[in-house]
Design an enzyme around this catalytic site. Structure first.
Site, PDB file in Angstrom:
ATOM      1  N   SER A 142      -3.476  10.336   3.512  1.00 15.75           N
ATOM      2  CA  SER A 142      -2.071  10.059   3.801  1.00 15.75           C
ATOM      3  C   SER A 142      -1.444  11.281   4.445  1.00 15.75           C
ATOM      4  CB  SER A 142      -1.331   9.740   2.488  1.00 15.75           C
ATOM      5  OG  SER A 142       0.063   9.720   2.646  1.00 15.75           O
ATOM      6  N   TYR A 155       1.591  11.017  -6.488  1.00 11.67           N
ATOM      7  CA  TYR A 155       0.969  10.488  -5.281  1.00 11.67           C
ATOM      8  C   TYR A 155       0.555  11.621  -4.347  1.00 11.67           C
ATOM      9  CZ  TYR A 155       0.248   7.627  -1.131  1.00 11.67           C
ATOM     10  OH  TYR A 155      -0.306   7.005  -0.036  1.00 11.67           O
ATOM     11  N   LYS A 159      -3.287  12.571  -3.255  1.00 11.40           N
ATOM     12  CA  LYS A 159      -3.733  12.473  -1.865  1.00 11.40           C
ATOM     13  C   LYS A 159      -4.176  13.830  -1.317  1.00 11.40           C
ATOM     14  CE  LYS A 159      -3.453   8.085  -1.164  1.00 11.40           C
ATOM     15  NZ  LYS A 159      -4.669   7.292  -0.894  1.00 11.40           N
TER      16      LYS A 159
END
Length: 299
Positions: A142, A155, A159
């Site tokens: 990402s 998150y 990532k």
């Protein structure tokens, strides 16, 4: 997988998080290019619906990717039923938003477990096949792997972790002819992103990104570029393409994000409040259904 006009034709590919969104779109793209696809995810009925849209060249398994034993069993079943795996796309991922101090510790940990630990378990389960076929592993990462954002600490941490994991795995496997790629994505039109936009603070924070960085891309476009990168055994793929440029300035991004956050978060707290969102999207909610519980076989 290179050197032919249809390098994926007749190959077996695995996609995790395949029940919807980008995972389902990549499964369709792989099928169009001649691969037989194993769909892995938590939702039996939704996986079966995706399988049925792909015709006879797909099968699905309900499994928790954070379950070592379950994934090892599924890897053996996929090999027995569909043949040795040549492609693995570690796509499964979840997200939750909100201030770190107000996040449920169990949900915060679950994001790390699914996104980072689950990716590692996926790679471990299918490595024997990838070594045998000199195949390719694609890790879906990402923009959050490159530049972290406030209100998304789990998150972003996960990532960043999968990016480092994929770099390390590539270095370990290069001499064995196994390819490892990283897919860097911006906003993709999935239920997770749509759910995030229902929360005023997350919607506002996305709105403060530069205009190109706010754009949401359709899953089929992203899927086509990811699968094309697999065909060509690319070490990295960026959607949109301008994301590649952020690698050159990634050291400068944290101060900029901090400056914007220092100015905007107090206002957002006054206007909307800063609260935890819980896991976002239907896929995220499915990820907390009896984590680690015994799984069924193919569906």
């Amino acid at each position: 997988m290179t050197g032919t006009a249809r390098p994926l034709h007749g190959r077996t590919a695995v996609v995790t998080g395949a029940a919807r969104g980008l995972g389902a779109a990549m499964a369709l793209e792989l099928t169009r290019r001649g691969a037989t696809v194993a769909l892995l995810g938590r939702e039996e009925s939704t996986l079966a619906e995706v399988r049925d849209t792909l015709g006879g060249r797909a099968a699905c398994w309900e499994v928790d990717i954070t379950d070592d034993d379950g994934m090892a069993r599924v890897a053996a079943e996929v090999r027995d039923r569909l043949g040795p795996v040549s492609v693995v796309i570690a796509n499964a991922g979840v997200a939750e938003g909100g201030p770190f101090s107000e996040t449920d510790p169990a949900l915060w940990r679950r994001v790390i477990e699914v996104n980072l630990v689950g990716s590692a378990i996926t790679a471990r389960a299918f490595l024997p096949d990838l070594r045998a076929t000199r195949g390719h592993y694609l890790q879906i990462a990402s923009l959050a792997s490159i530049g972290a954002a406030p209100m998304m600490s789990a998150y972003c941490a996960s990532k960043a972790g999968v990016e480092s994991f994929a770099h390390a795995l590539r270095a370990e496997l290069a001499h064995e002819g196994v390819g490892v790629g990283i897919g860097y994505l911006n906003w993709t039109d999935t239920d997770m992103v749509r759910d995030a936009d229902q929360h005023p603070v997350l919607r506002e924070l996305r709105g403060h990104m530069p205009r190109p960085a706010r754009k949401v891309y359709p899953p089929d476009l992203v899927a086509a570029r990811m699968v094309r990168a697999v065909e060509r055994r690319r070490a990295s793929v960026y959607v949109p393409g301008w994301l590649r440029a952020t690698q050159a300035v990634r050291a400068a991004m944290p101060p900029v994000v901090t400056w914007v956050s220092k100015r905007e978060l107090p206002r957002l707290e006054r206007e909307a409040g800063l609260t935890a969102t819980g896991l976002l999207g239907a896929g995220g909610r499915a990820a907390v259904l009896s984590p680690g519980a015994p799984e069924g076989g193919p569906v």
